[in-house]
Structures are given as structure tokens and as C-alpha cells.
Design a protein around this motif. Structure first.
Motif, PDB file in Angstrom:
ATOM      1  N   MET A  78      23.422  25.920   3.720  1.00 56.04           N
ATOM      2  CA  MET A  78      22.898  24.918   2.803  1.00 56.04           C
ATOM      3  C   MET A  78      23.930  23.811   2.563  1.00 56.04           C
ATOM      4  N   LYS A  79      23.462  22.593   2.379  1.00 56.16           N
ATOM      5  CA  LYS A  79      24.406  21.505   2.103  1.00 56.16           C
ATOM      6  C   LYS A  79      24.987  21.650   0.698  1.00 56.16           C
ATOM      7  N   SER A  80      26.098  20.969   0.471  1.00 55.77           N
ATOM      8  CA  SER A  80      26.750  21.130  -0.825  1.00 55.77           C
ATOM      9  C   SER A  80      26.042  20.276  -1.891  1.00 55.77           C
ATOM     10  N   VAL A  81      26.161  20.743  -3.118  1.00 52.82           N
ATOM     11  CA  VAL A  81      25.604  19.988  -4.242  1.00 52.82           C
ATOM     12  C   VAL A  81      26.579  18.881  -4.628  1.00 52.82           C
ATOM     13  N   ASN A  82      26.227  18.092  -5.611  1.00 50.94           N
ATOM     14  CA  ASN A  82      27.091  16.982  -6.024  1.00 50.94           C
ATOM     15  C   ASN A  82      28.501  17.489  -6.353  1.00 50.94           C
ATOM     16  N   SER A  83      29.480  16.882  -5.709  1.00 49.97           N
ATOM     17  CA  SER A  83      30.835  17.439  -5.799  1.00 49.97           C
ATOM     18  C   SER A  83      31.440  17.253  -7.193  1.00 49.97           C
ATOM     19  N   LEU A  84      31.136  16.140  -7.846  1.00 54.02           N
ATOM     20  CA  LEU A  84      31.714  15.926  -9.179  1.00 54.02           C
ATOM     21  C   LEU A  84      31.148  16.924 -10.190  1.00 54.02           C
ATOM     22  N   VAL A 114      27.094  -1.373 -17.812  1.00 57.21           N
ATOM     23  CA  VAL A 114      28.091  -2.395 -17.461  1.00 57.21           C
ATOM     24  C   VAL A 114      28.932  -2.075 -16.221  1.00 57.21           C
ATOM     25  N   LEU A 115      28.947  -0.821 -15.797  1.00 64.34           N
ATOM     26  CA  LEU A 115      29.881  -0.454 -14.722  1.00 64.34           C
ATOM     27  C   LEU A 115      29.253  -0.513 -13.341  1.00 64.34           C
ATOM     28  N   ASP A 116      30.018  -1.054 -12.410  1.00 69.73           N
ATOM     29  CA  ASP A 116      29.726  -0.909 -10.987  1.00 69.73           C
ATOM     30  C   ASP A 116      30.807  -0.009 -10.397  1.00 69.73           C
ATOM     31  N   PRO A 117      30.520   0.610  -9.249  1.00 67.31           N
ATOM     32  CA  PRO A 117      31.553   1.424  -8.615  1.00 67.31           C
ATOM     33  C   PRO A 117      32.841   0.607  -8.412  1.00 67.31           C
ATOM     34  N   GLY A 118      33.973   1.224  -8.712  1.00 64.82           N
ATOM     35  CA  GLY A 118      35.262   0.554  -8.534  1.00 64.82           C
ATOM     36  C   GLY A 118      35.773  -0.144  -9.782  1.00 64.82           C
ATOM     37  N   ASP A 119      34.880  -0.389 -10.749  1.00 62.18           N
ATOM     38  CA  ASP A 119      35.328  -0.992 -12.006  1.00 62.18           C
ATOM     39  C   ASP A 119      36.236  -0.022 -12.759  1.00 62.18           C
ATOM     40  N   TYR A 152      36.851  12.476 -25.602  1.00 61.71           N
ATOM     41  CA  TYR A 152      35.654  13.301 -25.793  1.00 61.71           C
ATOM     42  C   TYR A 152      35.120  13.735 -24.420  1.00 61.71           C
ATOM     43  N   ASP A 153      34.570  14.928 -24.373  1.00 62.63           N
ATOM     44  CA  ASP A 153      34.431  15.578 -23.062  1.00 62.63           C
ATOM     45  C   ASP A 153      33.443  14.950 -22.090  1.00 62.63           C
ATOM     46  N   THR A 154      32.509  14.118 -22.557  1.00 61.92           N
ATOM     47  CA  THR A 154      31.566  13.541 -21.584  1.00 61.92           C
ATOM     48  C   THR A 154      32.102  12.266 -20.929  1.00 61.92           C
ATOM     49  N   TYR A 155      33.118  11.648 -21.519  1.00 66.45           N
ATOM     50  CA  TYR A 155      33.504  10.303 -21.057  1.00 66.45           C
ATOM     51  C   TYR A 155      33.927  10.283 -19.582  1.00 66.45           C
ATOM     52  N   LEU A 156      34.901  11.112 -19.235  1.00 62.99           N
ATOM     53  CA  LEU A 156      35.474  10.994 -17.884  1.00 62.99           C
ATOM     54  C   LEU A 156      34.477  11.400 -16.794  1.00 62.99           C
ATOM     55  N   PRO A 157      33.756  12.523 -16.957  1.00 58.64           N
ATOM     56  CA  PRO A 157      32.791  12.876 -15.906  1.00 58.64           C
ATOM     57  C   PRO A 157      31.736  11.788 -15.677  1.00 58.64           C
ATOM     58  N   VAL A 158      31.277  11.166 -16.761  1.00 53.21           N
ATOM     59  CA  VAL A 158      30.225  10.145 -16.609  1.00 53.21           C
ATOM     60  C   VAL A 158      30.795   8.897 -15.924  1.00 53.21           C
ATOM     61  N   ILE A 159      31.981   8.484 -16.349  1.00 56.99           N
ATOM     62  CA  ILE A 159      32.604   7.311 -15.714  1.00 56.99           C
ATOM     63  C   ILE A 159      32.736   7.561 -14.207  1.00 56.99           C
ATOM     64  N   ARG A 160      33.162   8.751 -13.861  1.00 56.70           N
ATOM     65  CA  ARG A 160      33.373   9.059 -12.430  1.00 56.70           C
ATOM     66  C   ARG A 160      32.059   9.185 -11.678  1.00 56.70           C
ATOM     67  N   ILE A 191      29.567   7.432 -12.078  1.00 58.45           N
ATOM     68  CA  ILE A 191      29.117   6.067 -11.778  1.00 58.45           C
ATOM     69  C   ILE A 191      29.970   5.464 -10.665  1.00 58.45           C
ATOM     70  N   GLY A 192      31.078   6.147 -10.346  1.00 59.19           N
ATOM     71  CA  GLY A 192      31.966   5.621  -9.302  1.00 59.19           C
ATOM     72  C   GLY A 192      33.016   4.682  -9.865  1.00 59.19           C
ATOM     73  N   ALA A 193      33.091   4.632 -11.190  1.00 57.45           N
ATOM     74  CA  ALA A 193      34.110   3.791 -11.828  1.00 57.45           C
ATOM     75  C   ALA A 193      35.387   4.610 -12.031  1.00 57.45           C
ATOM     76  N   VAL A 194      36.435   3.914 -12.476  1.00 54.81           N
ATOM     77  CA  VAL A 194      37.759   4.544 -12.521  1.00 54.81           C
ATOM     78  C   VAL A 194      38.299   4.488 -13.948  1.00 54.81           C
ATOM     79  N   PRO A 195      38.552   5.666 -14.563  1.00 57.55           N
ATOM     80  CA  PRO A 195      39.127   5.635 -15.914  1.00 57.55           C
ATOM     81  C   PRO A 195      40.610   5.288 -15.881  1.00 57.55           C
ATOM     82  N   ARG A 196      41.037   4.445 -16.796  1.00 56.52           N
ATOM     83  CA  ARG A 196      42.477   4.190 -17.002  1.00 56.52           C
ATOM     84  C   ARG A 196      42.806   4.813 -18.349  1.00 56.52           C
ATOM     85  N   ILE A 197      43.545   5.906 -18.324  1.00 59.62           N
ATOM     86  CA  ILE A 197      43.710   6.713 -19.531  1.00 59.62           C
ATOM     87  C   ILE A 197      45.003   6.357 -20.264  1.00 59.62           C
TER      88      ILE A 197
END
Ligand code: PMP
Ligand code: GLN
Length: 396
Positions: free
Chosen positions: A1-7, A107-112, A121-129, A131-137
Motif C-alpha cells: 500500500m502507498k504511504s499516507v500523508n507524511s506530515l 494568507v499562506l502560499d507554499p514557501g511563505d 500552541y499545538d496546532t500551529y506548527l503542523p498546520v503551517i507545515r 500548507i507548505g509554509a515555513v515557521p520561523r520560531i
């Protein structure tokens, strides 16, 4: 079987669910996940019950029922002097959780890049990623949780699309000051960025500390998405009704995200929240003064056990440094230990950090009945006394 979403495959179950399950398993008093142990106001509950029975149970309008959008606009004007057009500048969501995701999607496009402040807060980073965007922590550290201005400024750059800011802040209990917000506002406007403001604890501030929405600062009205939650404002965390206030050009895009995420949420709950937002000043004052009393009770109890209690100026939470207990192990082990051995559950603060977390701080929720907090302190006192006795016996 193929893999599920990696993130998502790499995303663990949220610490709040993990610790709540452990609390149930050990019949432990749950001061972990932040939820009150009494219901919200009876008139809001009655309004929801009445609304359920009057025949408006099909899909409500996608951006929210008009009563609630009007109530959100009026609440913005009453508390913060923000003039908001109810029909074009408010979007109702299924809790702040959905609102955060919808605003990021808007507001986000991939790479932003998105600036976020740790502890996060625990949902922020997974959701940003996702979308393909990049968190600056940018990191705040206990015990002072001071905003490192130079690092914050350095996190903004040509790719910055937005900042995601949480004030009053979970888990730190920090309420951003006017000066800190002015500093943030200056960076946001200079970099022509958006601000997504998670303000779910807006009414839960203590000791004269007042929440200031970033949106009220000069230049921010047209670039800010401000998020509130009925869960926190009315002690009804299970209802999952959130609301976004944003300029029309942004709100219409947030609504597009919302239409693809959930489309809408329960109409009777929306209408009851509208009743809640119209409540008088005494309700909002009472909410924060009741919680401040609970905070004082838990802080005094924990300090009496020798724990170092950090100040909490808002939210449901306070943080302790447990070094003085002599516990050998990190915060995850400590929270597990007190759940299993003392019957009291807390959340390890390391869960809010991505790398190199502080290791000896635990977050306790004080949004509980007086008797429950007393019992939690009594259990911890008994446990630490037994441990001390056991150690003395072993030493002797
Ligand atoms: N943001 C923060 C900082 C929170 O602590 C929470 C949790 N209560 C949420 C968002 C989610 O709010 P809601 O329950 O309305 O989805
Ligand atoms: N916001 C709550 C907390 O910090 C948890 C919400 C949830 O479990 N999703 O405890």
C-alpha cells in the motif's frame, strides 16, 4: 500500500488528549487539559436549548448566523472600540482551532514564512507545515517569558507573510504589554505582513492586566485577523464556536477556507453564543475575578508544597518549576509520575517547544471548582510527604 500523508503520519496525538486519557486511567484530578469543570451560564444554555426546538436546524449561512455576526461586531465595538461590519468582516468557525487553520490557509502560499512564538500552541506548527509554509520560531523562556526583541526582529524577512500571535498566552499566562504589541505592530507593518491573533483568552486576565488586541494598533486594522472563542469566554469548551474578525478583503478569503473545512457549525449554539456576547459587564468582570481567585488558590497551594510558581496574568493556566521537589527526571516523567502516583495531572511545558525544551516546568489548569483544587493540593501534599518519609527511611 502507498504511504499516507507524511506530515500527519509523523504528528503525534496531542498532549492534551494523552494526559486526559492517562488521568482517566488513574482516576486522577485532571489539571492538564484546559477546561472548566462547571457549565457556562444558565441563560446561554437555555438559549441553546430553546434555539434547538424552534425549527432552524438546517444549514445556517456559511459565514455564520446573522445574530452571531452582529453580536461579534458589537462586542468588538464595546470592548475595544473596533468598528466592524457584521456581514462582511466576521466569520464564524467551529472553534478557534478551525479559525486558526482557516486564517493560515487564507494568507499562506507554499514557501511563505510565518513568525510564531514559542511556547507554541499545538496546532500551529503542523498546520503551517501542511500548507507548505515555513515557521520561523522565536523563543520565550521561563521563568520570565520575556519577548526577545532582537530575535523577533531577526525572524522577519523578505519571505515573511504573517505572524501568528497568542495573547493572553497559553501556557505562559503572559499578557503582551502595549509596548510589546507596538514593537510587533511596527515589524508587521514594516514587512507588509499579516497578523493572525489568537485571542481566545481575551476576557481571562487578572490583577488589572487588560488584553489589548493587536488589531487596535495603528496600521493593523487592515492586516489583522482576530480570533475569539466562545469556549473560553463562556466556559463552554465543548461547543466549539469560534469567530474571526478581519477586514472584508481578508474575511472573504477566510470564509473560503471555512467553506472547505467545515462550511458551518451548529446553528443553535451560534445563536446562544450571540446571547452570551451581549451579556453585561458584570458577567465579564465576574468571569475573570472568579478565575483569579482559583489561580490564587492553586498558586498558594502549590507554593505551600515548595514548588516555584511563576506569575500568571491571564488564561486558565499557571506554570511551576518543580526542581525543589527533588524529582529526578524531566517534565514528561514528572507529569506522568504525579498522575500515576499522586492522582493529579498536569501538562509538561516541553510539549510546547519544538527543540531543546525547558525540562523542569509543568502547567496546571486552575479553571476548576474550589473543592477540586483543594483536593488536588491535598493529594500532592500527601504524595510528597510520603516520598520524603521514604527517602529519610532509606537514608536512615
Ligand atoms: N488557541 C489557544 C491558545 C488555546 O489554548 C485553545 C484551546 N483551548 C485554542 C486555540 C482552541 O480553541 P477552541 O476550543 O475554540 O477551538
Ligand atoms: N486549549 C486546551 C489546553 O491548552 C486544550 C484544547 C484541546 O485539547 N484541543 O489545554
Amino acid at each position: 500500500m502507498k504511504s499516507v500523508n507524511s506530515l500527519l503520519a509523523a504528528t503525534g496525538t496531542t498532549i492534551f488528549t494523552v494526559m486526559s486519557a492517562l488521568a482517566v486511567q488513574h482516576d486522577s484530578i485532571n489539571l492538564g487539559q484546559g477546561f472548566p469543570d462547571t457549565d457556562g451560564p444558565a441563560d446561554i444554555l437555555q438559549a441553546a436549548a430553546d434555539a434547538l426546538m424552534d425549527g432552524r436546524n438546517q444549514y445556517p449561512p456559511m459565514p455564520g448566523v446573522p445574530e452571531l455576526r452582529r453580536a461579534v461586531a458589537a462586542h468588538n465595538a464595546r470592548f475595544y472600540g473596533l468598528e466592524v461590519d457584521a456581514m462582511s468582516e466576521v466569520v464564524v468557525t467551529s472553534g478557534a482551532t478551525e479559525a486558526i487553520t482557516a486564517c493560515l490557509m487564507a494568507v499562506l502560499d507554499p514557501g511563505d514564512e510565518v513568525v510564531v512564538i514559542e511556547p507554541v500552541y499545538d496546532t500551529y506548527l503542523p498546520v503551517i507545515r501542511m500548507i507548505g509554509a515555513v515557521p520561523r520560531i522565536v523563543r520565550l523562556s521561563p521563568p520570565a517569558w520575556e519577548l526577545p526583541r532582537a530575535e523577533l526582529a531577526a525572524a522577519f524577512g523578505p519571505k515573511t507573510k504573517a505572524i501568528l500571535l497568542n495573547t493572553p498566552m497559553n501556557p505562559t499566562g503572559k499578557v503582551f504589554t502595549a509596548a510589546e504589541l507596538a514593537f510587533v505592530a511596527d515589524l508587521v507593518t514594516r514587512h507588509d505582513a499579516f497578523a493572525i491573533c489568537d485571542e481566545v483568552y481575551e476576557h481571562l486576565t487578572f490583577d488589572g492586566w487588560r488584553h489589548i488586541p493587536l488589531m487596535t494598533l495603528p496600521g493593523l486594522r487592515e492586516r489583522t485577523m482576530r480570533i475569539g472563542s466562545a469556549g473560553k469566554t463562556f466556559s463552554l469548551t465543548g461547543w466549539k464556536i469560534g469567530y474571526v474578525t478581519a477586514p472584508a478583503a481578508l474575511a472573504s478569503v477566510v470564509a473560503k477556507a471555512h467553506q472547505n473545512l467545515t462550511f458551518t457549525s451548529a446553528p443553535n449554539l451560534q445563536r446562544a453564543v450571540a446571547v452570551g456576547l451581549a451579556k453585561d459587564e458584570a458577567y465579564f468582570r465576574g468571569l475573570s475575578s472568579d478565575l483569579a481567585a482559583r489561580r490564587d488558590q492553586l498558586a498558594a497551594g502549590l507554593a505551600g508544597l515548595g514548588l516555584t510558581v511563576l506569575p500568571s496574568r491571564g488564561t486558565y493556566f499557571l506554570t511551576v518549576d518543580f526542581t525543589s521537589t527533588g524529582f529526578i527526571g524531566d517534565d514528561v516523567a514528572f507529569c506522568r509520575h504525579i498522575t500515576e502516583q499522586a492522582g493529579v495531572t498536569a501538562i509538561p511545558v516541553s510539549a510546547f517547544y519544538e527543540n531543546d525544551p525547558p525540562s523542569h516546568y509543568a502547567r496546571f489548569a486552575f479553571c476548576k471548582r474550589e473543592a477540586v483544587l483543594d483536593e488536588a493540593i491535598a493529594r500532592l501534599a500527601r504524595h510528597f510527604a510520603e516520598r520524603r518519609d521514604a527517602k529519610l527511611t532509606a537514608a536512615g
